[in-house]
Write a protein that holds these residues in place. Structure first.
Motif, PDB file in Angstrom:
ATOM      1  N   ALA A 158       0.474   4.348 -12.719  1.00 33.16           N
ATOM      2  CA  ALA A 158       0.222   5.476 -11.827  1.00 33.16           C
ATOM      3  C   ALA A 158       1.117   5.357 -10.596  1.00 33.16           C
ATOM      4  CB  ALA A 158      -1.242   5.497 -11.402  1.00 33.16           C
ATOM      5  N   LEU A 159       1.698   6.480 -10.215  1.00 27.18           N
ATOM      6  CA  LEU A 159       2.556   6.523  -9.028  1.00 27.18           C
ATOM      7  C   LEU A 159       1.785   7.154  -7.874  1.00 27.18           C
ATOM      8  CD1 LEU A 159       5.853   7.768 -10.714  1.00 27.18           C
ATOM      9  CD2 LEU A 159       5.210   5.420 -10.127  1.00 27.18           C
ATOM     10  N   PRO A 160       2.184   6.879  -6.651  1.00 28.61           N
ATOM     11  CA  PRO A 160       1.476   7.443  -5.497  1.00 28.61           C
ATOM     12  C   PRO A 160       1.456   8.968  -5.466  1.00 28.61           C
ATOM     13  CG  PRO A 160       2.963   5.702  -4.787  1.00 28.61           C
ATOM     14  CD  PRO A 160       3.244   5.940  -6.245  1.00 28.61           C
ATOM     15  N   ASN A 161       2.416   9.619  -6.138  1.00 32.09           N
ATOM     16  CA  ASN A 161       2.468  11.078  -6.134  1.00 32.09           C
ATOM     17  C   ASN A 161       1.593  11.712  -7.217  1.00 32.09           C
ATOM     18  OD1 ASN A 161       3.935  10.578  -8.458  1.00 32.09           O
ATOM     19  ND2 ASN A 161       5.842  11.483  -7.710  1.00 32.09           N
ATOM     20  N   GLY A 162       0.791  10.896  -7.907  1.00 31.41           N
ATOM     21  CA  GLY A 162      -0.111  11.416  -8.927  1.00 31.41           C
ATOM     22  C   GLY A 162       0.473  11.429 -10.331  1.00 31.41           C
ATOM     23  N   ARG A 163       1.749  11.150 -10.477  1.00 28.92           N
ATOM     24  CA  ARG A 163       2.383  11.071 -11.795  1.00 28.92           C
ATOM     25  C   ARG A 163       2.121   9.696 -12.398  1.00 28.92           C
ATOM     26  NH1 ARG A 163       2.116  15.834 -12.391  1.00 28.92           N
ATOM     27  NH2 ARG A 163       3.422  17.176 -11.153  1.00 28.92           N
ATOM     28  N   ARG A 164       2.426   9.561 -13.682  1.00 29.73           N
ATOM     29  CA  ARG A 164       2.227   8.283 -14.375  1.00 29.73           C
ATOM     30  C   ARG A 164       3.493   7.963 -15.156  1.00 29.73           C
ATOM     31  NH1 ARG A 164      -1.554   9.650 -17.785  1.00 29.73           N
ATOM     32  NH2 ARG A 164      -0.165   9.673 -19.542  1.00 29.73           N
ATOM     33  N   ALA A 165       4.111   6.828 -14.823  1.00 30.74           N
ATOM     34  CA  ALA A 165       5.319   6.395 -15.524  1.00 30.74           C
ATOM     35  C   ALA A 165       4.927   5.746 -16.843  1.00 30.74           C
ATOM     36  CB  ALA A 165       6.099   5.406 -14.669  1.00 30.74           C
ATOM     37  N   ASP A 166       5.635   6.104 -17.914  1.00 29.66           N
ATOM     38  CA  ASP A 166       5.359   5.484 -19.215  1.00 29.66           C
ATOM     39  C   ASP A 166       5.639   3.988 -19.158  1.00 29.66           C
ATOM     40  OD1 ASP A 166       4.590   7.904 -20.416  1.00 29.66           O
ATOM     41  OD2 ASP A 166       6.668   8.400 -20.901  1.00 29.66           O
ATOM     42  N   LEU A 167       6.764   3.608 -18.597  1.00 31.47           N
ATOM     43  CA  LEU A 167       7.088   2.200 -18.346  1.00 31.47           C
ATOM     44  C   LEU A 167       7.658   2.101 -16.941  1.00 31.47           C
ATOM     45  CD1 LEU A 167       8.960   1.099 -21.618  1.00 31.47           C
ATOM     46  CD2 LEU A 167       6.622   0.513 -20.945  1.00 31.47           C
ATOM     47  N   MET A 168       7.237   1.082 -16.229  1.00 27.28           N
ATOM     48  CA  MET A 168       7.788   0.822 -14.903  1.00 27.28           C
ATOM     49  C   MET A 168       7.911  -0.670 -14.774  1.00 27.28           C
ATOM     50  SD  MET A 168       6.398   2.153 -11.261  1.00 27.28           S
ATOM     51  CE  MET A 168       7.346   1.995  -9.771  1.00 27.28           C
ATOM     52  N   GLY A 169       9.028  -1.105 -14.238  1.00 28.27           N
ATOM     53  CA  GLY A 169       9.218  -2.539 -14.136  1.00 28.27           C
ATOM     54  C   GLY A 169      10.175  -2.929 -13.043  1.00 28.27           C
ATOM     55  N   ILE A 170      10.450  -4.212 -13.042  1.00 27.22           N
ATOM     56  CA  ILE A 170      11.297  -4.798 -12.025  1.00 27.22           C
ATOM     57  C   ILE A 170      12.240  -5.786 -12.690  1.00 27.22           C
ATOM     58  CG2 ILE A 170       9.591  -6.580 -11.489  1.00 27.22           C
ATOM     59  CD1 ILE A 170      10.427  -6.243  -8.524  1.00 27.22           C
ATOM     60  N   ASP A 171      13.494  -5.775 -12.244  1.00 26.39           N
ATOM     61  CA  ASP A 171      14.462  -6.701 -12.828  1.00 26.39           C
ATOM     62  C   ASP A 171      14.568  -7.960 -11.972  1.00 26.39           C
ATOM     63  OD1 ASP A 171      16.259  -6.185 -10.703  1.00 26.39           O
ATOM     64  OD2 ASP A 171      17.587  -4.948 -11.917  1.00 26.39           O
TER      65      ASP A 171
END
Length: 163
Positions: A40-53
């Motif tokens: 979940a993102l702060p703007n109410g959207r939802r990322a399918d995948l989110m990560g960090i390198d």
């Protein structure tokens, strides 16, 4: 005894978006990019995948498994303010040329084609560095999410406990 009685069926590989997500996660893991699904993102959207390198860059992948889903999504631009790099993740049956047209910002967005076993980056995503404050908040949110999920895997709460 009936044939197959007492045999536990083996689960096969995931299908659809879950298959694409698994393939991309495997590719990213080999490249030291660690992802979480359904973030979940702060703007109410939802990322399918989110990560960090390994350098702290935030990556978002929007997965599409049908032409209608890809062409009908007008909200994906709202993810761009929450990542340094944005990728489209497509299943092999979708024409990757669709995500190369102007509405999909091919100069900015990357393209990955994946199945349940692996993935390939067809077009690298441009790096658009986040502001330091945004990067810090996104990194903290990802860390908290990952730790919460890990804790719940290790010690699921009783049914009557809200977490």
């Amino acid at each position: 005894m009936l044939p197959g009685a007492g045999v536990v069926p083996q689960a096969g590989p995931p299908l659809g978006a879950a298959a694409v997500a698994r393939g991309i996660a495997r590719l990213f893991r080999r490249n030291q990019i660690w992802v979480a699904s359904e973030v979940a993102l702060p703007n109410g959207r939802r990322a399918d995948l989110m990560g960090i390198d390994s350098r702290g860059a935030i990556v978002i992948v929007e997965i599409k498994v049908s032409r209608a889903d890809l062409l009908g999504d007008s909200k994906w631009g709202e993810y761009l303010d929450h990542c340094d790099r944005f990728y489209w993740g497509l299943c092999p049956s979708l024409d990757p040329g669709l995500a190369g047209t102007d509405p999909f910002l091919p100069d900015i967005t990357g393209l990955i084609v994946a199945d349940a076993y692996d993935a390939e980056i067809i077009r690298p995503a441009a790096t658009r560095p986040l502001a330091a404050a945004r990067r810090k908040s996104e990194t903290q949110r990802l860390a908290a999410l990952a730790l919460r999920r890990l804790n719940l895997l290790q010690d699921p709460p009783p049914p009557d406990e809200a977490y």
